[in-house]
Design an enzyme around this catalytic site. Structure first.
Site, PDB file in Angstrom:
ATOM      1  N   LYS A 199       0.460  -0.885   0.267  1.00 53.67           N
ATOM      2  CA  LYS A 199       0.077  -0.041  -0.597  1.00 53.67           C
ATOM      3  C   LYS A 199       0.836   1.184   0.279  1.00 53.67           C
ATOM      4  CE  LYS A 199      -3.571   2.434   2.377  1.00 53.67           C
ATOM      5  NZ  LYS A 199      -5.000   2.095   3.238  1.00 53.67           N
ATOM      6  N   LYS A 252      -1.875  -1.784  -3.949  1.00 56.32           N
ATOM      7  CA  LYS A 252      -2.980  -0.192  -3.458  1.00 56.32           C
ATOM      8  C   LYS A 252      -2.380   0.929  -3.853  1.00 56.32           C
ATOM      9  CE  LYS A 252      -6.033   2.512  -0.190  1.00 56.32           C
ATOM     10  NZ  LYS A 252      -6.480   2.528   1.171  1.00 56.32           N
TER      11      LYS A 252
HETATM   12  C1  PBG Z   1      -7.611   2.940   5.566  1.00 54.61           C
HETATM   13  C2  PBG Z   1      -8.229   3.369   4.066  1.00 54.61           C
HETATM   14  C3  PBG Z   1      -7.132   4.725   3.774  1.00 54.61           C
HETATM   15  C4  PBG Z   1      -8.290   3.656   1.585  1.00 54.61           C
HETATM   16  C5  PBG Z   1      -8.424   1.992   2.126  1.00 54.61           C
HETATM   17  N1  PBG Z   1      -8.193   2.313   3.495  1.00 54.61           N
HETATM   18  C6  PBG Z   1      -6.809   5.663   3.248  1.00 54.61           C
HETATM   19  C7  PBG Z   1      -5.483   5.683   3.490  1.00 54.61           C
HETATM   20  O1  PBG Z   1      -4.554   4.967   4.178  1.00 54.61           O
HETATM   21  O2  PBG Z   1      -4.952   7.198   3.707  1.00 54.61           O
HETATM   22  C8  PBG Z   1      -8.435   4.389   0.628  1.00 54.61           C
HETATM   23  C9  PBG Z   1      -8.658   4.065  -0.390  1.00 54.61           C
HETATM   24  C10 PBG Z   1      -9.629   4.874  -1.382  1.00 54.61           C
HETATM   25  O3  PBG Z   1      -9.017   5.847  -1.581  1.00 54.61           O
HETATM   26  O4  PBG Z   1     -10.803   4.715  -2.138  1.00 54.61           O
HETATM   27  N2  PBG Z   1      -6.051   3.408   5.998  1.00 54.61           N
END
Ligand code: PBG
Length: 328
Positions: A199, A252
């Site tokens: 991520k 992601k």
């Molecule tokens: C929580 C999380 C996030 C997203 C999914 N889980 C936000 C982040 O990490 O800042 C983003 C999902 C999206 O942008 O659609 N940690």
């Protein structure tokens, strides 16, 4: 053998021939729909930064989710916006927490759906970071191992509410192992883990922070999420999660990281998901609203590309739309 013997255009002459040689086929079964849930009843609040997406309450999210099986969409992932935020994000592991209530409502309305619970603390903490925060010098640090304890508690609570799949997204080191141990210790050996193994610290999450009401109150997430410049590190992250017991891996965001997705899939061969995040959705919606791009064609092209790169399934805010587009 080259031109004029070889003419690749021969296989593009008609829709029928193109259908025969198409390498990647998108299906509604490839999609998982994300939903945002807030307390209340009868709620369906439009999200300004994500036109066409809403914050639901447990009753309305159950109704919306129950429409998906008929479209061929097999799964959903839930994000919660709690009544109250605190320093430790206790709303994430409360037995009657918002996501736990939503899971129960969805399971009752649509028992056949695969229900995933996002496991992170940023929506639940007063400071908006993805775990327990400690002061350090004049800044702060996310306390990794203290966060793991709360992560384990949250996973068990989500599984007890009925989640089929726990999806940790906090980028805490050791999170998959901690969750596996906690689930097994509470008799939940059959609950699967979809790890947000890779991520990135991405600007594409911009619209999500509005949707989940979770912007960090100070600093950013770059001490725990990955640097967008790094691809080899993605393989190291994924290897750790495989070792710790991840059943499935996720990359992601999706569109800007197709190279990473392809190499994670090739290296580990585990079921691999891609999260086409809020910014990927909203940029298509915004351009479509301006009349600059066709939403359907752009949406399907992007989803096809993500699948072509190696995704076994895709978390996308276009899930229901794309399922309809494919059926039409
Ligand atoms: C929580 C999380 C996030 C997203 C999914 N889980 C936000 C982040 O990490 O800042 C983003 C999902 C999206 O942008 O659609 N940690």
């Amino acid at each position: 053998m080259a031109f004029p013997i070889q003419r690749p255009r021969r296989l593009r002459v008609s829709p029928a021939v193109r259908a025969l040689v198409r390498e990647t086929e998108l299906s509604p079964a490839d999609f998982v729909m994300p939903f945002f849930v807030r307390p209340g009843k009868g709620e369906k609040r439009p999200i300004g930064s994500m036109p066409g997406q809403f914050q639901y309450s447990p009753d309305t999210v159950a109704q919306a989710a129950a429409e998906l099986p008929a479209l061929g969409v097999p799964g959903i992932i839930l994000f919660g916006i709690p009544e109250r935020k605190d320093e430790f994000g206790s709303g994430a592991y409360a037995g009657d927490g918002i996501v736990q209530r939503a899971i129960r409502a969805v399971k009752e309305a649509a028992p056949g759906l695969a229900v995933m619970a996002d496991l992170c603390f940023c929506e639940y903490t007063s400071h908006g970071h993805c775990g327990v925060v400690r002061k350090k010098d004049d800044g702060f640090i996310l306390d990794n191992d203290a966060t793991l304890e709360l992560t384990a508690k949250t996973a068990v609570s989500q599984a007890e509410a009925g989640a089929d799949i726990i999806a940790p997204s906090g980028m805490t080191d050791g999170m998959v192992g901690a969750i596996r141990k906690a689930l097994d210790g509470s008799g939940r050996q059959d609950t699967a883990i979809l790890s947000y193994a890779v991520k990135y610290s991405s600007a594409f999450y911009g619209p999500f922070r509005d949707a989940a009401e979770s912007p960090p109150q100070f600093g950013d997430r770059s001490t725990y999420q990955m640097d967008p410049a790094n691809a080899r590190e993605a393989l190291r992250e994924a290897a750790l999660d495989v070792e710790e017991g991840a059943d499935m891996l996720m990359v992601k965001p999706a569109l800007a990281y197709l190279d990473v997705l392809a190499s994670v899939k090739a290296r580990f061969g585990l079921p691999t998901a891609a999260y086409s995040v809020s910014g990927e959705y909203s940029m298509i919606r915004a351009a479509a609203e301006k009349g600059w791009m066709d939403e359907r064609r752009t949406g399907l092209e992007v989803l096809t590309a993500i699948k072509r790169a190696g995704a076994d399934f895709i978390l996308t805010y276009h899930a229901a739309d794309a399922a309809r587009w494919l059926g039409a």
